[in-house]
Design a protein around this motif. Structure first.
Motif, mmCIF file in Angstrom:
data_model
loop_
_atom_site.group_PDB
_atom_site.id
_atom_site.type_symbol
_atom_site.label_atom_id
_atom_site.label_comp_id
_atom_site.label_asym_id
_atom_site.label_seq_id
_atom_site.Cartn_x
_atom_site.Cartn_y
_atom_site.Cartn_z
ATOM 1 N N SER A 103 0.848 -1.202 0.000
ATOM 2 C CA SER A 103 0.000 0.000 0.000
ATOM 3 C C SER A 103 0.884 1.254 0.000
ATOM 4 N N ALA A 104 2.110 1.128 0.542
ATOM 5 C CA ALA A 104 3.016 2.284 0.567
ATOM 6 C C ALA A 104 3.399 2.695 -0.852
ATOM 7 N N LEU A 105 3.666 1.691 -1.688
ATOM 8 C CA LEU A 105 4.080 1.994 -3.059
ATOM 9 C C LEU A 105 2.889 2.313 -3.953
ATOM 10 N N ALA A 106 1.850 1.439 -3.859
ATOM 11 C CA ALA A 106 0.761 1.528 -4.833
ATOM 12 C C ALA A 106 -0.209 2.671 -4.515
ATOM 13 N N TYR A 107 -0.405 2.968 -3.241
ATOM 14 C CA TYR A 107 -1.390 3.990 -2.872
ATOM 15 C C TYR A 107 -0.757 5.286 -2.367
ATOM 16 N N LEU A 108 0.136 5.153 -1.352
ATOM 17 C CA LEU A 108 0.688 6.382 -0.765
ATOM 18 C C LEU A 108 1.653 7.075 -1.722
ATOM 19 N N GLY A 109 2.412 6.266 -2.476
ATOM 20 C CA GLY A 109 3.411 6.844 -3.401
ATOM 21 C C GLY A 109 2.817 7.980 -4.223
ATOM 22 N N PRO A 110 1.771 7.701 -5.000
ATOM 23 C CA PRO A 110 1.214 8.756 -5.860
ATOM 24 C C PRO A 110 0.525 9.889 -5.090
ATOM 25 N N ALA A 111 0.244 9.696 -3.774
ATOM 26 C CA ALA A 111 -0.482 10.731 -3.016
ATOM 27 C C ALA A 111 0.457 11.641 -2.221
ATOM 28 N N ARG A 112 1.751 11.314 -2.231
ATOM 29 C CA ARG A 112 2.709 11.979 -1.332
ATOM 30 C C ARG A 112 2.759 13.502 -1.467
ATOM 31 N N ASP A 113 2.538 13.992 -2.684
ATOM 32 C CA ASP A 113 2.716 15.434 -2.888
ATOM 33 C C ASP A 113 1.503 16.255 -2.485
ATOM 34 N N ARG A 114 0.442 15.609 -2.055
ATOM 35 C CA ARG A 114 -0.750 16.385 -1.685
ATOM 36 C C ARG A 114 -0.484 17.205 -0.422
ATOM 37 N N ALA A 115 -0.893 18.481 -0.477
ATOM 38 C CA ALA A 115 -0.650 19.369 0.667
ATOM 39 C C ALA A 115 -1.493 18.965 1.872
ATOM 40 N N ASN A 116 -2.586 18.247 1.639
ATOM 41 C CA ASN A 116 -3.480 17.901 2.762
ATOM 42 C C ASN A 116 -3.181 16.528 3.353
ATOM 43 N N LEU A 117 -2.030 15.924 3.002
ATOM 44 C CA LEU A 117 -1.651 14.616 3.562
ATOM 45 C C LEU A 117 -0.298 14.725 4.274
ATOM 46 N N THR A 118 -0.275 14.352 5.552
ATOM 47 C CA THR A 118 0.983 14.304 6.316
ATOM 48 C C THR A 118 1.183 12.884 6.814
ATOM 49 N N VAL A 119 2.378 12.351 6.623
ATOM 50 C CA VAL A 119 2.684 11.023 7.164
ATOM 51 C C VAL A 119 3.699 11.196 8.296
ATOM 52 N N LEU A 120 3.336 10.712 9.475
ATOM 53 C CA LEU A 120 4.249 10.771 10.620
ATOM 54 C C LEU A 120 4.799 9.379 10.876
ATOM 55 N N GLY A 121 6.058 9.148 10.554
ATOM 56 C CA GLY A 121 6.682 7.838 10.804
ATOM 57 C C GLY A 121 7.284 7.785 12.202
ATOM 58 N N GLU A 122 7.512 6.551 12.682
ATOM 59 C CA GLU A 122 8.120 6.324 14.000
ATOM 60 C C GLU A 122 7.403 7.065 15.122
#
Ligand code: FAD
Length: 509
Positions: free
Chosen positions: A208-227
């Motif tokens: 899901s990281a590659l197929a879904y999140l990859g193409p969505a990464r540049d959206r200003a309304n999406l933040t991913v907080l790792g760790e």
């Protein structure tokens, strides 16, 4: 309406949810993941990309099941981290278990959803889930049953197109034993043997990281907080989720909270938030927000044993891809018309050895998850309950006999030298029963610990849209909400559920 959405857990479901929910510009989406976030394939650890490897060796929660394994020295090692311990492997990384798994993309069947509707979940009928199974995939097979152009690319190894001779011989042996051989194991009829459909593209696991999140990464309304580990959810006095509290005390204010921390993580977050079995919450001095006895119960998993054969290294040749074919069959025997309750999948990774993992895909046994402490870093107590039910053991034994017949037949003669486990001396039902109880392991498909069902149903935690009973603004969407386990590996089912729930949640209707 502008909404702040916090998705807790960036796995198979969480990746899909964050990507789909952030398609709506009015939503501000924060995805919180306990493991590392790798933003691009270049940053990603190679074993997470390579579909021929398993990423759990480096990105795992290191959970163990309390299931007893007796006399474990004599059993094969695969998947067993320590002798005598059944691991509960779970990916701890962006993409979750979809980043570390076997990329087997077998889809659930109409029979699976007949069981869900039979448990009162009318909105999860086959005709209502098929559009979402099609939406997520890009399957060159096409036709009425398949989607093309979706985020998850599907590949199969076929005769003349990458199918290894030993795998081809396995299919021939299955045919000789009376099993139909099919080109599409995700087609209308799944009974029989054929190439495994994989979510892989050019050897890369389509998480899901590659197929879904990859193409969505540049959206200003999406933040991913790792760790960042989610500790608990906070509520208003009238039972509406209002914030997510992280392990370091940070509060993320939210209008909508979606838990997608998986079959172990989601019930644990609920329990720490005061939602779960009253007695356990009281024992841990957690203030009860909503007593729901089903949280952590109803765990279902597919047990597996690893039949092991010594094989002729030269005849087998190239070992990779390690897995290409599957036999889906009935413990009642080929031609019996009995339901498909077993999978056998020949697997080669070590020279001179072929494993034939045998999984029971319609188990009756139940397990459970309970937190052991209020500390979000403390491992929960997990009991997968593998093979607790005597009929599960009986059907595994019947499966071993059928696999033995196939592996011992003419088409595989030039490859197979001897059975190493359970070994030729194990012949009686009593011998084989002892062997499966010693060798039991997991196909890694735990589900059901926050099951959907009508309010007041004993095991039910969420309704058919994933909303937690008795509370507002809190949803669970992941493997934990399955009311019953499908008779296939679970990743595609989880992604389908996330696609479907996201469709309902994205506009707040
Ligand atoms: C080794 C292995 C092999 C498998 N092979 C296959 C296969 O080949 N085919 C198949 O269909 N299925 C397979 N499965 C099963 C399938 O991958 C899972 O059923 C599916 O990924 C579950 O999705 P999920 O979203 O429920 O949970 P996960 O994908 O596990 O995601 C949960 C996420 O939440 C995060 N998380 C948990 N707790 C917290 C917290 N407190 N705070 C923040 N984040 C948190 C986790 O780190 C993880 O990223 C396999 C599973 C494993 C482990």
């Amino acid at each position: 309406m502008a909404r702040r959405i916090v998705v807790c857990g960036g796995g198979s479901a969480g990746g899909v949810l964050a990507a789909r929910l952030s398609e709506e510009p009015a939503n501000t989406v924060t995805l919180v993941e306990a493991g590392p976030d790798y933003r691009t394939p270049e940053e990603t650890a190679p074993e997470l990309l390579d579909a021929n490897q398993f990423g759990f060796t480096t990105h795992d929660w290191a959970y163990e099941s309390a299931d007893q394994v007796v006399d474990a020295d004599s059993i094969p090692m695969f998947g067993i981290v320590e002798q005598g311990v059944v691991p509960v492997l779970r990916g701890k990384v962006i993409g979750g278990s979809s980043s570390v798994n076997g990329a087997n993309a077998l889809r659930p069947t109409p029979e699976d959803f007949a069981r869900w509707t039979g448990l009162g979940n009318d909105r999860w009928s086959w005709d209502r889930v098929l559009p979402y199974l099609k939406k997520l995939e890009d399957d060159p097979v096409g036709g009425e049953l398949h989607g093309t152009g979706g985020p998850v690319h599907i590949e199969r190894f076929t005769e003349g197109d990458g199918l290894r001779p030993v795998m081809s011989a396995f299919l021939e042996a299955c045919a000789q034993a009376g099993h139909p051989v099919r080109q599409d194991m995700n087609g209308a009829d799944r009974r029989g043997a054929g190439p495994v459909p994989f979510n892989r593209k050019d050897g890369i696991r389509q998480s899901s990281a590659l197929a879904y999140l990859g193409p969505a990464r540049d959206r200003a309304n999406l933040t991913v907080l790792g760790e960042q580990t989610v500790d608990r959810v906070e509520f208003t006095d009238d039972g509406r989720a209002r914030a997510v509290v992280l392990g370091d005390g940070t509060r993320l204010e939210a209008d909508l909270v979606v838990l997608s921390a998986g079959a172990v993580g989601s019930p644990a977050v609920l329990m720490r938030s005061g939602i779960g079995p009253r007695r356990l919450l009281e024992e841990l001095s957690i203030p009860v927000i909503q007593a729901l006895e089903g949280v952590g119960r109803n765990l279902r998993d597919h047990p597996m044993v690893y039949l092991t054969y010594a094989v002729d290294e030269e005849a087998v040749g190239e070992l990779l891809p390690p897995l290409q074919t599957v036999l889906a069959f009935s413990s009642a025997g080929a031609g019996s018309g009995g339901e498909v309750d077993l999978h056998a999948l020949p697997f080669t990774m070590e020279p001179g050895v072929m494993l034939v993992p045998l999984g029971l895909v319609r188990p009756y046994s139940l397990g459970r998850v309970e937190i052991s402490s209020r500390d979000p870093e403390a491992a929960p107590r997990i009991r997968l309950g593998l093979l607790d039910h005597p009929d599960d053991v009986r059907r595994m034994v019947a499966g071993i006999r059928q696999v033995r017949q196939i592996i011992g037949s003419g088409p595989l003669e030039k490859y197979v030298r001897a059975e190493q486990w359970p070994g030729p001396e194990a012949t009686t039902d009593a011998d084989l029963t002892r062997a499966v109880l010693q060798g039991k392991n997991t196909y890694c498909h735990a589900v059901g610990t926050c099951a959907m069902g009508g309010a007041g149903t004993p095991a039910a935690v969420v309704d058919e849209s994933g909303k937690v009973h008795g509370l507002d603004g809190l949803y669970v969407v992941d493997a934990s909400i399955m009311p019953d386990i499908p008779a296939v590996p679970t990743n595609t089912t989880v992604m389908m559920m996330a696609e479907r729930c996201a469709d309902e949640l994205r506009r707040g209707d």
